[in-house]
Design a protein around this motif. Structure first.
Motif, PDB file in Angstrom:
ATOM      1  N   ARG A 156       0.856  -1.178   0.000  1.00 33.17           N
ATOM      2  CA  ARG A 156       0.000   0.000   0.000  1.00 33.17           C
ATOM      3  C   ARG A 156       0.895   1.233   0.000  1.00 33.17           C
ATOM      4  N   VAL A 157       0.420   2.302  -0.608  1.00 32.11           N
ATOM      5  CA  VAL A 157       1.167   3.551  -0.629  1.00 32.11           C
ATOM      6  C   VAL A 157       0.306   4.637   0.001  1.00 32.11           C
ATOM      7  N   VAL A 158       0.939   5.474   0.816  1.00 28.86           N
ATOM      8  CA  VAL A 158       0.218   6.538   1.505  1.00 28.86           C
ATOM      9  C   VAL A 158       0.992   7.838   1.381  1.00 28.86           C
ATOM     10  N   ASP A 159       0.261   8.928   1.491  1.00 32.60           N
ATOM     11  CA  ASP A 159       0.864  10.248   1.587  1.00 32.60           C
ATOM     12  C   ASP A 159       1.106  10.507   3.071  1.00 32.60           C
ATOM     13  N   PRO A 160       2.352  10.702   3.485  1.00 32.07           N
ATOM     14  CA  PRO A 160       2.626  10.917   4.911  1.00 32.07           C
ATOM     15  C   PRO A 160       1.798  12.045   5.517  1.00 32.07           C
ATOM     16  N   ALA A 161       1.366  12.999   4.688  1.00 34.10           N
ATOM     17  CA  ALA A 161       0.546  14.093   5.199  1.00 34.10           C
ATOM     18  C   ALA A 161      -0.903  13.665   5.416  1.00 34.10           C
ATOM     19  N   ARG A 162      -1.286  12.526   4.803  1.00 31.14           N
ATOM     20  CA  ARG A 162      -2.655  11.998   4.946  1.00 31.14           C
ATOM     21  C   ARG A 162      -2.574  10.492   5.163  1.00 31.14           C
ATOM     22  N   PRO A 163      -2.024  10.060   6.259  1.00 31.19           N
ATOM     23  CA  PRO A 163      -1.763   8.635   6.485  1.00 31.19           C
ATOM     24  C   PRO A 163      -3.018   7.778   6.545  1.00 31.19           C
ATOM     25  N   GLU A 164      -4.169   8.399   6.755  1.00 31.14           N
ATOM     26  CA  GLU A 164      -5.408   7.614   6.843  1.00 31.14           C
ATOM     27  C   GLU A 164      -5.870   7.111   5.471  1.00 31.14           C
ATOM     28  N   GLN A 165      -5.384   7.726   4.406  1.00 32.08           N
ATOM     29  CA  GLN A 165      -5.796   7.348   3.060  1.00 32.08           C
ATOM     30  C   GLN A 165      -4.737   6.449   2.425  1.00 32.08           C
ATOM     31  N   LYS A 166      -5.055   5.163   2.262  1.00 30.32           N
ATOM     32  CA  LYS A 166      -4.126   4.208   1.679  1.00 30.32           C
ATOM     33  C   LYS A 166      -4.604   3.782   0.300  1.00 30.32           C
ATOM     34  N   TYR A 167      -3.643   3.582  -0.584  1.00 32.61           N
ATOM     35  CA  TYR A 167      -3.950   3.148  -1.945  1.00 32.61           C
ATOM     36  C   TYR A 167      -3.171   1.869  -2.257  1.00 32.61           C
TER      37      TYR A 167
END
Length: 493
Positions: free
Chosen positions: A65-76
């Motif tokens: 999974r990849v996440v934006d560290p600024a929005r860790p709740e949203q995983k792709y």
């Protein structure tokens, strides 16, 4: 040779063996080296990028999974092939060239905090690997240093471009990963309400229109075109992703009338792909799949490949024959007809009885022309019911007649110029013996047929012989020699 000399030589030989057995591939005395822990892909739990790019990849079960560290709740979902490629590239980092250990050069090489790309690879039970990647080096590769250290190296491998991605760059773009043979049925629903159901056959590539479908007069269905739709939906890939307000139905057009493609699988599941209305000038098309909250953007050509109606799946081939069963071929595109007949495995010219001076007939060219005609498709069906005089096929500009073993002959007649080309390409009317429809063909067909006898002329060898044919120098030597020998033998026939 005295005893002392023998002893000295023996000692020298022993020392030489010891040196050869213990030496390194690269001389390391006094040479700065970038020492990194070994990469074990099975033990890597996360990959962190910060600085010039920001992304965090996490291993979850068998996937990533990849996440934006600024929005860790949203995983792709991440593309596992990209992760594997990056880890392989890191493992391939060997013996980079030392450049300098002066800290004041870090900004110049974009290895400082302001511009450097920080890479951290965490492994279970092993030290983390932490690097800073900089700009590209003039001689190839990219500048790199170990995090917390000043020594700068040039890494020649592919590490930099395999990891220099943001969150979107790491995301999995494949909407579906199916095999076309997994599909048993396709249902194409147009935004105007037209519904077309196609059923898969027992063999790969076999498709048919569902029983009860109303077909236009003289309509011939082309299974190959339906198979193209099946293959397109099976490997559908996103060009981009839509988020927030841009993904709302009101913004994409998916809230109103739109096209849908439904695929039924062998396991009984049904997948529905929704396509937003086409944009202007080849703009990307919004799409979503039932059960998936993500809204994707497809390339316009990918969406167009799925937006098919019954008329789009019409068989526009002008001939239907098995090439080995063709016995005679006649062409008239001028005052003098040309006719060839099969004799065993070769072709012979029947008309004209006497060939022009210097003309060399090539039997293989007949097979080439027949192959072209067998795959030739019309550009479109002409609307209405125009007569032969209106089409100009009663006095054709070109006539093709193909005789087939144990089957009726098939003909193609080209007539006048046909107006109304949607693509702006010059077209000509045509009619075949296979159906009463009128077709439009692109101008190049008429131009090629107008060559007449020249279609079957033996190609001239370039000056200097086979070696002057473009591309031969790129072949392996043994393959090139065999091909050149075949060309010379053919030229001597």
């Amino acid at each position: 040779m005295n005893k002392t000399t023998i002893i000295v030589l023996g000692i020298f030989a022993a020392l030489l063996v010891a040196v050869l057995a213990t030496r390194e591939d690269h001389v390391s005395v006094g040479v700065r080296k970038l020492e990194l822990p070994r990469v074990d892909k099975d033990k890597v739990s996360s990959i962190e990028l910060s600085g010039a790019r920001s992304a965090r990849l996490e291993k979850e079960g068998d996937g990533w999974r990849v996440v934006d560290p600024a929005r860790p709740e949203q995983k792709y979902v991440a593309d596992e092939s990209l992760v594997t490629s990056a880890l392989d590239a890191l493992g391939e980092l060997r013996h980079p060239d030392f450049v300098t250990d002066r800290v004041e050069t870090h900004a110049e090489y974009e290895l400082d905090d302001a511009k450097g790309l920080k890479l951290k690879v965490v492994q279970t039970g092993a030290p983390a690997i932490e690097l800073v990647l900089g700009k590209s080096a003039r001689s190839g590769g990219a500048y790199v240093r170990k995090a917390g250290e000043n020594e700068v190296f040039v890494a020649r491998g592919r590490l930099d471009w395999t990891v220099r991605k943001d969150v979107k760059g790491w995301r999995k773009r494949a909407l579906l990963s199916l095999e076309p043979e997994d599909l048993t049925q396709l249902t194409l629903r147009s935004k105007d309400g037209e519904v077309l159901t196609l059923n898969a056959g027992s063999k790969p590539g076999e498709w048919s229109v569902a029983e009860g479908t109303a077909l236009p007069p003289n309509f011939r269905f082309d299974p190959a075109l339906a198979d193209q739709v099946a293959r397109q939906i099976s490997s559908l890939s996103a060009q981009d992703f839509l988020e927030g307000e841009a993904a709302a139905d009101t913004a994409t057009g998916l809230g109103g009338a739109h096209d849908t493609v439904e695929a039924k699988l062998k396991d009984g599941k049904t997948i529905a792909v929704h396509l937003a209305p086409a944009g202007k000038d080849g703009a990307a098309v919004a799409a979503r799949i039932d059960g998936d909250p993500q809204v994707y953007q497809l390339a316009a050509y990918s969406a167009d490949a799925l937006r098919k109606r019954l008329t789009d799946l019409r068989d526009l081939r002008l001939f239907h024959f098995e090439q080995p069963k063709v016995t005679r071929f006649k062409l008239q595109a001028g005052p003098s007809p040309v006719q060839v007949a099969r004799e065993g495995s070769e072709w012979k010219v029947i008309e004209p009885r006497t060939l022009p001076a210097g003309f060399e007939f090539d039997s293989s060219q007949v097979e080439s022309v027949l192959s072209w005609l067998g795959s030739l498709r019309a550009a479109r069906v002409v609307d209405g019911s125009p007569g032969e005089a209106q089409l100009g096929v009663n006095t054709p500009a070109a006539l093709v007649e193909i005789s087939i073993e144990a089957s009726p002959s098939q003909t193609l007649r080209l007539g006048k110029e046909a107006p109304g080309s949607a693509a702006g390409v010059k077209e000509f009317y045509a009619r075949t013996s296979n159906d009463p429809l009128a077709y439009a063909l692109p101008e190049y067909v008429k131009t090629r047929l107008a060559q007449g006898l020249q279609l079957f002329k033996k190609p001239e060898m370039p000056r200097g012989g086979p070696s002057q044919i473009g591309g031969l120098d790129q072949l392996p030597p043994e393959v090139r020699q065999q091909l050149e020998a075949q060309l010379r033998a053919r030229q001597m026939q």
